[in-house]
Enzyme design. Sequence first.
Site, PDB file in Angstrom:
ATOM      1  N   ASP A 151      -6.050 -11.412  -8.886  1.00  9.40           N
ATOM      2  CA  ASP A 151      -6.834 -12.548  -9.363  1.00  9.40           C
ATOM      3  C   ASP A 151      -5.925 -13.765  -9.538  1.00  9.40           C
ATOM      4  OD1 ASP A 151      -8.790 -14.062 -10.534  1.00  9.40           O
ATOM      5  OD2 ASP A 151      -9.298 -12.611 -12.092  1.00  9.40           O
ATOM      6  N   ASP A 185     -17.377 -16.579 -11.316  1.00  7.41           N
ATOM      7  CA  ASP A 185     -17.794 -15.338 -11.980  1.00  7.41           C
ATOM      8  C   ASP A 185     -19.308 -15.222 -12.136  1.00  7.41           C
ATOM      9  OD1 ASP A 185     -15.099 -15.117 -12.206  1.00  7.41           O
ATOM     10  OD2 ASP A 185     -15.088 -14.726 -14.356  1.00  7.41           O
TER      11      ASP A 185
END
Length: 509
Positions: free
Chosen positions: A275, A336
Amino acid sequence: MPRPSAVRPILLATSILATACVLATALPALAAPPTGGWVFDGGPDFPGFTRVQVHKDHGHYSGTVTSHWYGDLPLDDVRVDGDNLVFHLSNGNPRVAESDIVLKPEGKAVHMTGKLWYADFDIPAHKATTKALKALDFPVYPLPPRRVVQPLARAETPPMGWNSWNKFATDIDDRTVREIADNLVASGLRDAGYVYINIDDGWQGNRDQAGLLQPNAKFPDMKALADYVHARGLKLGIYSSPGPKSCAGYEGSYGHIEQDAKTFAGWGIDYLKYDLCSGEAFYHTPETVHAVYQQMAEAIAATKRPMIFSLCEYGRFDVGSWGRDVGGSLWRTTGDIEDKYETMAKIGFEKNGVPNHTGPGGWNDPDMLEVGNGGMTTDEYRTHISLWATMAAPLILGNDVRHMTPDTLALLTNREVIAIDQDAAGVQGLPVKKEGTREIWTKRLSDGATAVGLFNRGDEAASVTVTWAELGLKPAKVRDIWANTELAPAAVQTVTIPRHGAVLLRVTP
Ligand code: GLA
């Protein structure tokens, strides 16, 4: 005695000087921000500011603020306001608008006030020597030259499994992961295909003296946990970041890429979600982002342990066009997901990358599932899973599989829906017709059949009419998968769909 010709200029200079002195004492001193370097005295962990340096060149101010999270951030949009310097700092993520940061002199010291990302700060800094400033240099590591990396693990179909983040965030521990493993088996989810158990952010501890990353106290023995998971026919995934900090502020792999890949391999890890997080402040070009992902892919390949490599850089720089080259099996195409219909629908209907990039070996990833987390109705969750299956998206569960309603289990284990997602052709379905809030999507399947998703994005129930000829289909058989019924293959089909709901058909010629 000086000659008269020489006396005159001296007198002139003396009188100019005298006038200047009179003016200078009459006017207030012209204020100007100071230049130099200061070291912060404390301050919040995020973003861990260490020093600020200001230069002035031909009347222009520039400089950097250094932090543990983001390295050297240049002062942007600098302006002078009396003896204050006002500027912006960018952490590379446009989600939060940049706001004014003020550097105010206080004697020889300075005070920096403002907001970065979501955090306000108000911290003093003392004037520092060149040596003290130098000691706070942010380390910079070389990036590899561009190469194509062949991963040892290949995802022929979209990866399926479970991930801790959506339900547990950083509140995750060894015991919960073991219980999730047991319940994936007991509920039949494993046998339906959900085989990866991925620990997301929040497992990391500190590095030991040799730089080896240790799990935190909630994960006493990662290797033992991997053994436990493997013994149940499941695989274990983990999470890290190419930056110094993960998104939740845990230790990232910056400066320890090869070492961390070895650590993960040693524990028996089968899947790495990588990430970008704090790295986004300085890996903000297509070349550098490509290079840092390539670097970890090479480090994984060097361990000789097959690991699915999951790229999470939020779809930047057309990641689908190069994700496979850096050994990626899947790559996030969006920001997200949240357990809210609006967010899920926005991501699923509108944002899942370039469809041609998906296919055996590499998958567009519109983020993990929220089914079962309670923020959406059953109809909305049916839309979520139907849409993900139609897009051949990875199916990574995000709920607490220890406590599931029969509805949730039914949504997650429908074999025909999973078969559409996992179809060998690996085609990403696409919308073929949109009428107001009604959408018809199709996905070609490897056996010649077509999956047809009918979606109602509206706030009221609506009927959707499909004319097969319009979709280029001549059905001999039409199966309504969720209703578990066969529909008569009439030339025109009308179905009523509840608000935010979906109907998924398998149409066989
Ligand atoms: C980012 C990712 C999420 C999750 C969190 C963890 O926001 O996109 O999926 O991994 O970080 O901090």
